[in-house]
Design a protein around this motif. Structure first.
Motif, mmCIF file in Angstrom:
data_model
loop_
_atom_site.group_PDB
_atom_site.id
_atom_site.type_symbol
_atom_site.label_atom_id
_atom_site.label_comp_id
_atom_site.label_asym_id
_atom_site.label_seq_id
_atom_site.Cartn_x
_atom_site.Cartn_y
_atom_site.Cartn_z
ATOM 1 N N CYS A 4 -55.989 -27.424 20.897
ATOM 2 C CA CYS A 4 -55.977 -27.753 19.463
ATOM 3 C C CYS A 4 -54.952 -26.875 18.758
ATOM 4 O O CYS A 4 -55.230 -25.736 18.401
ATOM 5 N N ARG A 5 -53.758 -27.408 18.566
ATOM 6 C CA ARG A 5 -52.663 -26.621 18.016
ATOM 7 C C ARG A 5 -52.134 -27.248 16.730
ATOM 8 O O ARG A 5 -52.436 -28.378 16.387
ATOM 9 N N THR A 6 -51.320 -26.467 16.023
ATOM 10 C CA THR A 6 -50.539 -26.973 14.896
ATOM 11 C C THR A 6 -49.162 -27.342 15.405
ATOM 12 O O THR A 6 -48.486 -26.515 16.027
ATOM 13 N N LEU A 7 -48.737 -28.566 15.164
ATOM 14 C CA LEU A 7 -47.424 -29.021 15.600
ATOM 15 C C LEU A 7 -46.446 -28.943 14.433
ATOM 16 O O LEU A 7 -46.702 -29.500 13.365
ATOM 17 N N LEU A 8 -45.344 -28.230 14.630
ATOM 18 C CA LEU A 8 -44.272 -28.160 13.634
ATOM 19 C C LEU A 8 -43.095 -28.966 14.161
ATOM 20 O O LEU A 8 -42.526 -28.636 15.196
ATOM 21 N N ARG A 9 -42.732 -30.034 13.437
ATOM 22 C CA ARG A 9 -41.643 -30.902 13.876
ATOM 23 C C ARG A 9 -40.347 -30.535 13.167
ATOM 24 O O ARG A 9 -40.265 -30.546 11.938
ATOM 25 N N CYS A 10 -39.342 -30.213 13.962
ATOM 26 C CA CYS A 10 -38.014 -29.884 13.456
ATOM 27 C C CYS A 10 -37.062 -31.017 13.831
ATOM 28 O O CYS A 10 -36.863 -31.289 15.027
ATOM 29 N N GLY A 11 -36.495 -31.667 12.831
ATOM 30 C CA GLY A 11 -35.597 -32.780 13.079
ATOM 31 C C GLY A 11 -34.198 -32.328 13.454
ATOM 32 O O GLY A 11 -33.922 -31.136 13.620
ATOM 33 N N ALA A 12 -33.298 -33.286 13.543
ATOM 34 C CA ALA A 12 -31.937 -33.014 14.000
ATOM 35 C C ALA A 12 -31.188 -32.065 13.085
ATOM 36 O O ALA A 12 -30.305 -31.319 13.536
ATOM 37 N N ASP A 13 -31.518 -32.061 11.790
ATOM 38 C CA ASP A 13 -30.768 -31.266 10.823
ATOM 39 C C ASP A 13 -31.534 -30.059 10.295
ATOM 40 O O ASP A 13 -31.032 -29.340 9.427
ATOM 41 N N ASP A 14 -32.737 -29.828 10.775
ATOM 42 C CA ASP A 14 -33.525 -28.699 10.289
ATOM 43 C C ASP A 14 -32.996 -27.399 10.884
ATOM 44 O O ASP A 14 -32.691 -27.313 12.076
ATOM 45 N N SER A 15 -32.909 -26.379 10.036
ATOM 46 C CA SER A 15 -32.291 -25.120 10.440
ATOM 47 C C SER A 15 -33.343 -24.048 10.740
ATOM 48 O O SER A 15 -34.534 -24.200 10.451
ATOM 49 N N PHE A 16 -32.878 -22.958 11.299
ATOM 50 C CA PHE A 16 -33.708 -21.772 11.539
ATOM 51 C C PHE A 16 -34.303 -21.290 10.218
ATOM 52 O O PHE A 16 -35.480 -20.914 10.164
ATOM 53 N N ASP A 17 -33.512 -21.303 9.161
ATOM 54 C CA ASP A 17 -34.006 -20.896 7.843
ATOM 55 C C ASP A 17 -35.105 -21.833 7.358
ATOM 56 O O ASP A 17 -36.108 -21.389 6.780
ATOM 57 N N ASP A 18 -34.943 -23.149 7.557
ATOM 58 C CA ASP A 18 -35.955 -24.116 7.122
ATOM 59 C C ASP A 18 -37.289 -23.863 7.817
ATOM 60 O O ASP A 18 -38.356 -23.956 7.211
ATOM 61 N N LEU A 19 -37.230 -23.570 9.099
ATOM 62 C CA LEU A 19 -38.438 -23.369 9.895
ATOM 63 C C LEU A 19 -39.158 -22.070 9.559
ATOM 64 O O LEU A 19 -40.396 -22.010 9.591
ATOM 65 N N SER A 20 -38.424 -21.023 9.236
ATOM 66 C CA SER A 20 -38.971 -19.667 9.192
ATOM 67 C C SER A 20 -40.198 -19.472 8.312
ATOM 68 O O SER A 20 -41.192 -18.886 8.763
ATOM 69 N N PRO A 21 -40.221 -19.915 7.038
ATOM 70 C CA PRO A 21 -41.422 -19.645 6.230
ATOM 71 C C PRO A 21 -42.698 -20.258 6.787
ATOM 72 O O PRO A 21 -43.760 -19.644 6.716
ATOM 73 N N VAL A 22 -42.607 -21.453 7.353
ATOM 74 C CA VAL A 22 -43.792 -22.112 7.901
ATOM 75 C C VAL A 22 -44.208 -21.481 9.231
ATOM 76 O O VAL A 22 -45.397 -21.349 9.534
ATOM 77 N N PHE A 23 -43.244 -21.061 10.007
ATOM 78 C CA PHE A 23 -43.523 -20.541 11.344
ATOM 79 C C PHE A 23 -44.045 -19.108 11.320
ATOM 80 O O PHE A 23 -44.883 -18.726 12.156
ATOM 81 N N LEU A 24 -43.599 -18.301 10.377
ATOM 82 C CA LEU A 24 -43.950 -16.874 10.390
ATOM 83 C C LEU A 24 -45.444 -16.588 10.274
ATOM 84 O O LEU A 24 -45.936 -15.641 10.912
#
Length: 268
Positions: A136-156
């Motif tokens: 039972c996990r949380t899935l974070l989907r990063c598309g073709a144009d999503d950047s490291f910066d875009d991901l960081s706040p949600v992932f941290l």
């Protein structure tokens, strides 16, 4: 996020007949729609008690840009690998917000759980990890144009805490830049799962396995409204609530449930 422990065979331990809470006694809780459909019903979950104005408050860009990694060193518990991640965020506003998120997480988990102050029963409350069920996990989907910066706040909030094994990254196969950054930061740890797949493959997988995910989040570019208060932001991804005993001053309850792995902690 509200659990009550009682008894049916002990005179001094009343049965738990309801799941109601007393916020005035620090029996804090959140009202959460189902995670995967939260956006259909609300912008944020409601945490009780909490500051009403904070739900519509955003940081000034100038303040966030003024924050640096040096601002982590005033009592903030921040693992070295999190500092390395922060240092690779290129946008100053996003990096500043992530610094603020780590400071919030460190402060909120220094004493976690916290003990309620009611006199009629005993409660423990605080930020929690997502459900600790196998697969039972949380899935974070990063598309073709999503950047490291875009991901960081949600992932941290996952990466910086003991919830880091409960997240899965699905990255578009054409996003080589982001995949390279993820490999850099997880080359020796393997603490989070990365699935490289196109949109069609992901949708086929979700059709079969979607019910197994606690939450499915599609990463987006920085919100033009600005970044919200950390408490509201983190509540989108992590639970908060309490567990209580129907007995007052129940030290056995505090000792047992205070050690539960369900409580959120900073990663080590």
């Amino acid at each position: 996020v509200v659990t009550t422990i009682g008894s049916t065979d002990k005179e001094d331990a009343p049965p738990a007949m309801t799941c109601q809470a007393r916020p005035q006694d620090a029996e804090c809780f959140g009202e959460f729609p189902p995670r995967k459909s939260m956006g259909l019903y609300t912008k944020y979950p409601v945490i009780i008690p909490s500051s009403t104005p904070s739900y519509d408050t955003h940081y000034r860009k100038e303040y966030l840009e003024s924050l640096t990694l040096d601002d982590l060193y005033s009592g903030t518990e921040c693992p070295a690998f999190v500092e390395d991640w922060l240092s690779d965020i290129t946008d100053g506003t996003t990096r500043g917000y992530c610094v603020e998120l780590v400071r919030y997480l460190s402060d909120a988990t220094k004493e976690n759980p916290k003990r309620g102050f009611g006199t009629g029963r005993t409660a423990l409350w605080g930020l929690q990890r997502p459900p600790m069920l196998e697969g039972c996990r949380t899935l974070l989907r990063c598309g073709a144009d999503d950047s490291f910066d875009d991901l960081s706040p949600v992932f941290l909030p996952f990466y910086a805490t003991n919830a880091r094994s409960q997240v899965e990254l699905s990255v578009d196969e054409s996003n080589s830049e982001l995949l390279g950054m993820l490999m850099k930061h997880d080359l020796d740890n393997h603490v989070f799962k990365v699935v490289v797949e196109g949109d069609a493959t992901l949708e086929q997988r979700l059709a079969k396995e979607g019910d197994n995910f606690y939450n499915i989040v599609r990463i987006q570019s920085k919100n033009e409204e600005g970044y919200p208060m950390p408490g509201q932001f983190v509540s989108l991804y992590l639970p908060m609530g309490h567990i209580k005993s129907t007995m007052k001053n129940d030290e056995e309850f505090v000792k047992y449930f205070g050690q539960s792995d369900k409580w959120l902690k900073m990663a080590s």
